[in-house]
Design a protein around this motif. Structure first.
Motif, PDB file in Angstrom:
ATOM      1  N   UNK A  52      25.543  36.148  45.537  1.00 54.66           N
ATOM      2  CA  UNK A  52      26.275  35.538  44.410  1.00 54.66           C
ATOM      3  C   UNK A  52      25.428  34.676  43.887  1.00 54.66           C
ATOM      4  N   UNK A  53      25.267  34.603  42.705  1.00 53.09           N
ATOM      5  CA  UNK A  53      25.189  33.676  42.097  1.00 53.09           C
ATOM      6  C   UNK A  53      26.075  33.238  41.195  1.00 53.09           C
ATOM      7  N   UNK A  54      26.545  32.275  40.981  1.00 48.68           N
ATOM      8  CA  UNK A  54      27.949  31.094  39.848  1.00 48.68           C
ATOM      9  C   UNK A  54      27.261  30.293  38.665  1.00 48.68           C
ATOM     10  N   UNK A  55      27.353  30.325  37.870  1.00 44.04           N
ATOM     11  CA  UNK A  55      27.268  29.122  37.364  1.00 44.04           C
ATOM     12  C   UNK A  55      28.472  27.905  37.088  1.00 44.04           C
ATOM     13  N   UNK A  56      29.285  28.425  37.953  1.00 46.08           N
ATOM     14  CA  UNK A  56      30.683  28.014  37.983  1.00 46.08           C
ATOM     15  C   UNK A  56      31.326  27.737  39.173  1.00 46.08           C
ATOM     16  N   UNK A  57      30.717  27.103  40.820  1.00 49.84           N
ATOM     17  CA  UNK A  57      31.747  27.602  41.545  1.00 49.84           C
ATOM     18  C   UNK A  57      33.084  27.139  42.016  1.00 49.84           C
ATOM     19  N   UNK A  58      34.058  26.265  41.149  1.00 44.91           N
ATOM     20  CA  UNK A  58      35.097  26.914  41.047  1.00 44.91           C
ATOM     21  C   UNK A  58      35.695  28.205  41.101  1.00 44.91           C
ATOM     22  N   UNK A  59      34.820  29.432  40.660  1.00 46.23           N
ATOM     23  CA  UNK A  59      35.929  31.109  40.506  1.00 46.23           C
ATOM     24  C   UNK A  59      35.470  31.526  41.732  1.00 46.23           C
ATOM     25  N   UNK A  60      34.946  30.357  42.539  1.00 46.30           N
ATOM     26  CA  UNK A  60      34.277  31.780  44.127  1.00 46.30           C
ATOM     27  C   UNK A  60      36.467  32.695  44.522  1.00 46.30           C
ATOM     28  N   UNK A  61      37.091  31.739  44.235  1.00 41.27           N
ATOM     29  CA  UNK A  61      38.133  32.720  45.157  1.00 41.27           C
ATOM     30  C   UNK A  61      38.246  34.299  44.324  1.00 41.27           C
ATOM     31  N   UNK A  62      38.328  33.779  42.978  1.00 41.70           N
ATOM     32  CA  UNK A  62      38.132  35.115  42.372  1.00 41.70           C
ATOM     33  C   UNK A  62      37.167  36.316  42.240  1.00 41.70           C
ATOM     34  N   UNK A  63      36.056  35.831  42.830  1.00 44.21           N
ATOM     35  CA  UNK A  63      34.439  36.844  43.459  1.00 44.21           C
ATOM     36  C   UNK A  63      35.618  37.061  44.910  1.00 44.21           C
ATOM     37  N   UNK A  64      36.319  36.061  45.447  1.00 43.95           N
ATOM     38  CA  UNK A  64      36.499  37.159  46.842  1.00 43.95           C
ATOM     39  C   UNK A  64      37.609  38.060  46.690  1.00 43.95           C
ATOM     40  N   UNK A  65      38.450  38.231  45.662  1.00 40.00           N
ATOM     41  CA  UNK A  65      39.659  38.221  45.172  1.00 40.00           C
ATOM     42  C   UNK A  65      39.222  39.433  44.453  1.00 40.00           C
ATOM     43  N   UNK A  66      37.863  39.541  43.989  1.00 43.76           N
ATOM     44  CA  UNK A  66      37.081  41.356  42.886  1.00 43.76           C
ATOM     45  C   UNK A  66      37.213  42.564  44.094  1.00 43.76           C
ATOM     46  N   UNK A  67      36.060  41.520  44.842  1.00 42.83           N
ATOM     47  CA  UNK A  67      35.444  42.012  45.613  1.00 42.83           C
ATOM     48  C   UNK A  67      35.987  42.520  46.921  1.00 42.83           C
ATOM     49  N   UNK A  68      37.155  41.815  47.255  1.00 44.83           N
ATOM     50  CA  UNK A  68      37.968  42.604  48.298  1.00 44.83           C
ATOM     51  C   UNK A  68      38.812  44.234  47.662  1.00 44.83           C
ATOM     52  N   UNK A  69      38.412  44.145  45.843  1.00 37.37           N
ATOM     53  CA  UNK A  69      38.522  45.691  45.736  1.00 37.37           C
ATOM     54  C   UNK A  69      37.551  46.522  45.932  1.00 37.37           C
ATOM     55  N   UNK A  70      36.373  46.440  46.408  1.00 36.75           N
ATOM     56  CA  UNK A  70      35.396  47.304  46.135  1.00 36.75           C
ATOM     57  C   UNK A  70      34.805  47.349  48.039  1.00 36.75           C
ATOM     58  N   UNK A  71      35.419  46.118  48.850  1.00 34.47           N
ATOM     59  CA  UNK A  71      34.369  46.820  50.324  1.00 34.47           C
ATOM     60  C   UNK A  71      35.360  46.751  51.333  1.00 34.47           C
ATOM     61  N   UNK A  72      35.230  46.982  52.144  1.00 35.82           N
ATOM     62  CA  UNK A  72      35.715  47.122  53.371  1.00 35.82           C
ATOM     63  C   UNK A  72      35.649  46.231  54.052  1.00 35.82           C
ATOM     64  N   UNK A  73      36.183  46.163  56.076  1.00 41.28           N
ATOM     65  CA  UNK A  73      35.601  45.358  57.135  1.00 41.28           C
ATOM     66  C   UNK A  73      34.830  47.067  57.244  1.00 41.28           C
ATOM     67  N   UNK A  74      33.684  46.550  58.132  1.00 42.16           N
ATOM     68  CA  UNK A  74      32.798  45.608  58.209  1.00 42.16           C
ATOM     69  C   UNK A  74      32.197  45.223  56.395  1.00 42.16           C
TER      70      UNK A  74
END
Length: 126
Positions: free
Chosen positions: A77-99
C-alpha cells in the motif's frame, strides 16, 4: 518458465508500458492500481472512495487471473498521507478475512494522476 498476461476490462487499462498482471507458474503479480474508474478512466473523489476503488480494481484483475483476495499473499500500500492508515485498515477489513496477507504500507511524496493511494499485490493460485 512462460509468462501469461492477465487483463480485465473491469479494471483500468494499463496507461504505460506494463500489464495489469503477469502470471508465472501459479504466482500472479498484480501491477499497482490507482483509484481510476475503469469506465471513465478518471480518479474517484475522496480518500475512502479512492481506497474502495483501488480494492475493486485489484479484485477485478485477481478474478481475471482465476483468483480472489483469499489468494493474495502480499499486499503493498502506497499512501501520500500516512494519517489515512486507519481508514485503509477499516476498508481493508471489508475485503479480507484471516489469514490476512503480508503487507507493507509506505508513505510516498506523490502518486500518478494525483492519487492518494495505490496498491499492488502478489497472488498464489492453487
Amino acid at each position: 518458465m512462460s509468462k501469461t498476461v492477465i487483463s480485465s476490462d473491469k479494471a483500468p487499462a494499463a496507461i504505460g508500458t506494463y500489464s495489469q498482471a503477469i502470471k508465472a507458474g501459479n504466482t500472479v503479480y498484480l501491477s499497482g492500481q490507482i483509484p481510476l474508474d475503469p469506465k471513465t478512466m478518471e480518479l474517484v473523489e475522496g480518500f475512502e472512495a479512492q481506497t474502495v476503488q483501488v480494492f475493486e480494481n485489484l479484485k477485478a484483475v485477481a478474478e481475471a487471473a482465476g483468483g480472489s483476495f483469499k489468494d493474495i499473499v502480499k499486499l503493498n500500500i502506497f499512501l501520500t498521507d500516512l494519517s489515512h492508515f486507519a481508514k485503509v485498515n477499516e476498508v481493508m477489513g471489508r475485503y479480507f478475512q484471516q489469514p490476512y496477507p503480508a503487507r507493507a504500507a509506505i508513505g510516498v511524496a506523490a502518486l500518478p494522476r494525483g492519487s492518494q493511494v495505490e496498491m499492488d499485490a502478489i497472488l498464489v493460485l492453487e
